[in-house]
Scaffold this motif. Structure first.
Motif, mmCIF file in Angstrom:
data_model
loop_
_atom_site.group_PDB
_atom_site.id
_atom_site.type_symbol
_atom_site.label_atom_id
_atom_site.label_comp_id
_atom_site.label_asym_id
_atom_site.label_seq_id
_atom_site.Cartn_x
_atom_site.Cartn_y
_atom_site.Cartn_z
ATOM 1 N N UNK A 1 -33.817 19.676 18.314
ATOM 2 C CA UNK A 1 -35.029 18.869 18.181
ATOM 3 C C UNK A 1 -34.879 17.415 18.599
ATOM 4 N N UNK A 2 -33.706 17.051 19.124
ATOM 5 C CA UNK A 2 -33.567 15.667 19.580
ATOM 6 C C UNK A 2 -32.448 15.537 20.610
ATOM 7 N N UNK A 3 -32.578 14.480 21.374
ATOM 8 C CA UNK A 3 -31.544 14.154 22.351
ATOM 9 C C UNK A 3 -30.309 13.660 21.604
ATOM 10 N N UNK A 4 -29.157 13.713 22.263
ATOM 11 C CA UNK A 4 -27.940 13.204 21.643
ATOM 12 C C UNK A 4 -26.714 13.981 22.061
ATOM 13 N N UNK A 5 -25.647 13.805 21.296
ATOM 14 C CA UNK A 5 -24.362 14.439 21.584
ATOM 15 C C UNK A 5 -24.268 15.804 20.919
ATOM 16 N N UNK A 6 -23.861 16.794 21.702
ATOM 17 C CA UNK A 6 -23.674 18.160 21.250
ATOM 18 C C UNK A 6 -22.363 18.666 21.854
ATOM 19 N N UNK A 7 -22.110 19.951 21.761
ATOM 20 C CA UNK A 7 -20.916 20.525 22.371
ATOM 21 C C UNK A 7 -21.225 21.941 22.824
ATOM 22 N N UNK A 8 -20.411 22.398 23.769
ATOM 23 C CA UNK A 8 -20.411 23.800 24.164
ATOM 24 C C UNK A 8 -19.041 24.346 23.801
ATOM 25 N N UNK A 9 -19.029 25.342 22.960
ATOM 26 C CA UNK A 9 -17.802 26.008 22.553
ATOM 27 C C UNK A 9 -17.577 27.151 23.534
ATOM 28 N N UNK A 10 -16.436 27.125 24.227
ATOM 29 C CA UNK A 10 -16.107 28.127 25.238
ATOM 30 C C UNK A 10 -14.872 28.910 24.838
ATOM 31 N N UNK A 11 -14.860 30.210 25.130
ATOM 32 C CA UNK A 11 -13.675 31.040 24.955
ATOM 33 C C UNK A 11 -13.776 32.214 25.924
ATOM 34 N N UNK A 12 -12.665 32.870 26.178
ATOM 35 C CA UNK A 12 -12.654 34.060 27.021
ATOM 36 C C UNK A 12 -12.600 35.301 26.149
ATOM 37 N N UNK A 13 -13.503 36.230 26.390
ATOM 38 C CA UNK A 13 -13.461 37.538 25.740
ATOM 39 C C UNK A 13 -12.613 38.506 26.551
ATOM 40 N N UNK A 14 -12.613 38.314 27.889
ATOM 41 C CA UNK A 14 -11.890 39.219 28.773
ATOM 42 C C UNK A 14 -11.480 38.459 30.022
ATOM 43 N N UNK A 15 -10.246 38.679 30.435
ATOM 44 C CA UNK A 15 -9.746 38.123 31.687
ATOM 45 C C UNK A 15 -9.187 39.273 32.501
ATOM 46 N N UNK A 16 -10.006 39.771 33.430
ATOM 47 C CA UNK A 16 -9.603 40.898 34.260
ATOM 48 C C UNK A 16 -8.943 40.444 35.549
ATOM 49 N N UNK A 17 -8.727 41.390 36.445
ATOM 50 C CA UNK A 17 -8.070 41.081 37.717
ATOM 51 C C UNK A 17 -8.964 40.235 38.620
ATOM 52 N N UNK A 18 -10.267 40.565 38.696
ATOM 53 C CA UNK A 18 -11.183 39.839 39.575
ATOM 54 C C UNK A 18 -12.381 39.254 38.829
ATOM 55 N N UNK A 19 -12.487 39.531 37.570
ATOM 56 C CA UNK A 19 -13.620 39.037 36.802
ATOM 57 C C UNK A 19 -13.191 38.581 35.430
ATOM 58 N N UNK A 20 -14.118 37.937 34.758
ATOM 59 C CA UNK A 20 -13.874 37.514 33.382
ATOM 60 C C UNK A 20 -15.199 37.477 32.642
ATOM 61 N N UNK A 21 -15.106 37.559 31.340
ATOM 62 C CA UNK A 21 -16.263 37.387 30.476
ATOM 63 C C UNK A 21 -15.943 36.257 29.529
ATOM 64 N N UNK A 22 -16.773 35.236 29.555
ATOM 65 C CA UNK A 22 -16.557 34.170 28.585
ATOM 66 C C UNK A 22 -17.719 34.093 27.623
ATOM 67 N N UNK A 23 -17.373 33.776 26.391
ATOM 68 C CA UNK A 23 -18.371 33.572 25.365
ATOM 69 C C UNK A 23 -18.627 32.090 25.222
ATOM 70 N N UNK A 24 -19.791 31.768 24.706
ATOM 71 C CA UNK A 24 -20.117 30.358 24.480
ATOM 72 C C UNK A 24 -21.074 30.216 23.309
#
Length: 152
Positions: free
Chosen positions: A82-105
């Motif tokens: 509901x307002x402008x300001x400082x936030x964050x994006x929490x990133x992690x990897x669920x899967x790291x394959x040979x040619x692809x990956x799935x990351x959660x956020x």
């Protein structure tokens, strides 16, 4: 804590990347526009990798592991921003394959305590010449392991 205020789990895999919500990211009602959340996540991902020496340049051939395409994006919104300001994006990897990956956020408060939206994104690394899937470099795989969620 109430059912309407999701909080972060006690132990979090991954990393919090600071992001800023600006006034013009808000819609006419003063809420973060739904299209801006994926954009802020999109900006956090290369910022994280840039700090680790991986560059997202405009040249596909020079991009290396940054030569990727999005295969899938899922996002769910838990509560409005509901307002402008400082936030964050929490990133992690669920899967790291040979040619692809799935990351959660999670799009969350700057301290990670309050979750506003969460989801996942599937990336495929591409060969710049053929645009076909290509394997990640060992350097990228080594760096990516630090983001992997522990096996349950």
């Amino acid at each position: 804590m109430t059912a309407h205020t999701p909080s972060a789990p006690a132990v979090l895999p991954g990393v919090l990347v600071p992001v800023t919500v600006h006034f013009d990211d808000l819609d006419a009602l003063g809420l973060l526009h739904n299209a801006r959340c994926p954009l802020l996540v999109e900006r956090a991902w290369p910022a994280y990798w840039h700090e680790r020496g991986f560059r997202y340049e405009g040249d596909w051939a020079a991009a290396g592991d940054a030569c990727t395409a999005v295969r899938e994006l899922r996002i769910g919104y838990q509560q409005p921003v509901t307002r402008a300001g400082q936030y964050a994006v929490h990133l992690w990897l669920d899967r790291l394959g040979r040619t692809g990956l799935t990351y959660g956020f999670r799009f969350c408060s700057a301290d990670g305590a309050t979750t506003y939206a969460q989801g996942s994104r599937v990336l495929v690394r591409l060969d710049p010449g053929s645009l076909r899937p290509a394997p990640w470099s060992e350097r990228f795989r080594d760096a990516g392991r630090a983001l992997l969620r522990p096996a349950e």
